[in-house]
Scaffold this motif. Structure first.
Motif, PDB file in Angstrom:
ATOM      1  N   SER A   3     -88.299  61.383   1.942  1.00  0.00           N
ATOM      2  CA  SER A   3     -88.271  62.806   2.282  1.00  0.00           C
ATOM      3  C   SER A   3     -87.473  63.021   3.554  1.00  0.00           C
ATOM      4  CB  SER A   3     -89.704  63.315   2.477  1.00  0.00           C
ATOM      5  OG  SER A   3     -89.711  64.565   3.139  1.00  0.00           O
ATOM      6  N   LEU A   4     -86.465  63.895   3.499  1.00  0.00           N
ATOM      7  CA  LEU A   4     -85.686  64.186   4.698  1.00  0.00           C
ATOM      8  C   LEU A   4     -86.505  64.937   5.735  1.00  0.00           C
ATOM      9  CD1 LEU A   4     -82.089  65.127   3.459  1.00  0.00           C
ATOM     10  CD2 LEU A   4     -82.757  63.209   4.899  1.00  0.00           C
ATOM     11  N   PHE A   5     -87.474  65.730   5.291  1.00  0.00           N
ATOM     12  CA  PHE A   5     -88.292  66.470   6.256  1.00  0.00           C
ATOM     13  C   PHE A   5     -89.017  65.516   7.192  1.00  0.00           C
ATOM     14  CE2 PHE A   5     -88.102  70.109   3.226  1.00  0.00           C
ATOM     15  CZ  PHE A   5     -87.664  71.058   4.120  1.00  0.00           C
ATOM     16  N   SER A   6     -89.659  64.490   6.637  1.00  0.00           N
ATOM     17  CA  SER A   6     -90.391  63.555   7.487  1.00  0.00           C
ATOM     18  C   SER A   6     -89.441  62.745   8.358  1.00  0.00           C
ATOM     19  CB  SER A   6     -91.245  62.626   6.626  1.00  0.00           C
ATOM     20  OG  SER A   6     -90.433  61.855   5.742  1.00  0.00           O
ATOM     21  N   LEU A   7     -88.260  62.415   7.821  1.00  0.00           N
ATOM     22  CA  LEU A   7     -87.285  61.657   8.609  1.00  0.00           C
ATOM     23  C   LEU A   7     -86.711  62.494   9.740  1.00  0.00           C
ATOM     24  CD1 LEU A   7     -85.527  59.841   5.643  1.00  0.00           C
ATOM     25  CD2 LEU A   7     -86.871  58.742   7.435  1.00  0.00           C
ATOM     26  N   TYR A   8     -86.476  63.777   9.481  1.00  0.00           N
ATOM     27  CA  TYR A   8     -85.943  64.647  10.531  1.00  0.00           C
ATOM     28  C   TYR A   8     -86.943  64.824  11.667  1.00  0.00           C
ATOM     29  CZ  TYR A   8     -81.467  66.190   8.626  1.00  0.00           C
ATOM     30  OH  TYR A   8     -80.170  66.242   8.208  1.00  0.00           O
ATOM     31  N   ARG A   9     -88.216  64.795  11.364  1.00  0.00           N
ATOM     32  CA  ARG A   9     -89.206  64.872  12.443  1.00  0.00           C
ATOM     33  C   ARG A   9     -89.024  63.704  13.408  1.00  0.00           C
ATOM     34  NH1 ARG A   9     -92.976  66.584   8.435  1.00  0.00           N
ATOM     35  NH2 ARG A   9     -93.816  64.469   8.269  1.00  0.00           N
ATOM     36  N   LYS A  10     -88.765  62.525  12.844  1.00  0.00           N
ATOM     37  CA  LYS A  10     -88.542  61.354  13.697  1.00  0.00           C
ATOM     38  C   LYS A  10     -87.215  61.469  14.445  1.00  0.00           C
ATOM     39  CE  LYS A  10     -91.069  58.152  10.678  1.00  0.00           C
ATOM     40  NZ  LYS A  10     -90.961  56.918   9.855  1.00  0.00           N
TER      41      LYS A  10
END
Length: 276
Positions: A3-10
């Motif tokens: 998921s890009l959403f979870s990766l973008y949080r990082k």
């Protein structure tokens, strides 16, 4: 697929100590049994200007899928520097044959090389798509982690030498970044809203570099057809929206050259070349 959403949080909110002056490690990630959605491909094609027949993927669409693997590598502990100032310098895509929405892919992405330059640390990602054992698509992305050096002069990029008498004129609206994000899944904050982009030093929202590449390529696809080809682009100047831009190209026997410039035809945003 991650998921890009979870990766973008990082990426946006994680903390990294900074570059340790060491070459980057070789990192490789893979994703088997990847499928695509005809609805999402159609939405992407519409935003980027491709004529989608419901079957053949736009040649840049697999980059959208591969970028999720890029993001996995960006968040790896082996990348010690923050990524908010990272710049996408160049991208090459090789299409070995047309691929279709009903095929199942194995994707892989590897951080392969890194080198220190006058501008900072350059590094390369190689992404590949296989159908079974057949390599059908490949991409090379060159990124820059900028390191500011006192007294260094930055020279403005030059336009390529090509005819520019009758370029196409495109008007890019301020919401283009949000529409591209919805179609691609790439919700980079600097492309979404002026309030967000100002946090990163930009007065207006930026057009996504891979949207610019896709939009230019969409204009060339009637001449390219189903031939195998390689398309190289260099991202030269940020494109702030809303904006009016010009697109021009020259077709030769074995290649095509093209450029995206400002409305006056002076400042290049993207330069590209297609080889057959």
């Amino acid at each position: 697929m991650p998921s890009l959403f979870s990766l973008y949080r990082k990426i946006f909110f994680g903390r990294k100590p900074g570059w340790d002056q060491q070459p980057l490690p070789y990192i490789k990630v893979t994703a088997p049994h990847v499928t695509v959605s005809e609805t999402k491909v159609s939405q992407y094609a519409q935003v980027c200007g491709f004529q989608f027949d419901g079957k053949v993927l736009p040649p840049t669409y697999l980059y959208v899928m591969a970028f999720r693997l890029h993001a996995v590598i960006f968040t790896h502990d082996g990348i010690t520097f923050p990524l908010l100032g990272m710049i996408h310098l160049k991208n090459r895509i090789q299409v070995y044959r047309p691929v279709t929405v009903d095929e199942t892919f194995s994707l892989e992405c590897a951080l392969t090389t890194s080198r220190e330059t006058d501008s900072g640390l350059e590094f390369e990602f190689v992404s590949k798509a296989f159908v079974g054992e057949e390599l059908v698509w490949e991409s090379l992305s060159t990124y820059l982690y900028r390191i500011d050096v006192a007294g260094r002069r930055v020279r403005p990029p030059k336009a390529i030498d090509m005819a520019w008498e009758t370029p196409q004129s495109w008007s890019l609206s301020e919401d283009l970044g949000r529409r591209y994000a919805k179609a691609s899944g790439d919700y980079n904050l600097i492309h979404l809203h002026p309030v967000l982009s100002k946090r990163f030093g930009f007065d207006r929202v930026l057009a996504h570099g891979m949207w610019s590449k896709a939009r230019c390529l969409a204009e060339l696809m009637p001449s390219i057809g189903d031939r195998p080809f390689t398309v190289d682009v260099t991202f030269k100047l940020p494109l702030l929206m809303p904006a009016d831009v010009g697109f021009g190209y020259e077709q030769n026997a074995n290649n095509m050259v093209f450029e995206l410039r400002d409305s006056k035809g002076r400042r290049p945003h993207l330069s590209g070349d297609v080889q057959f």
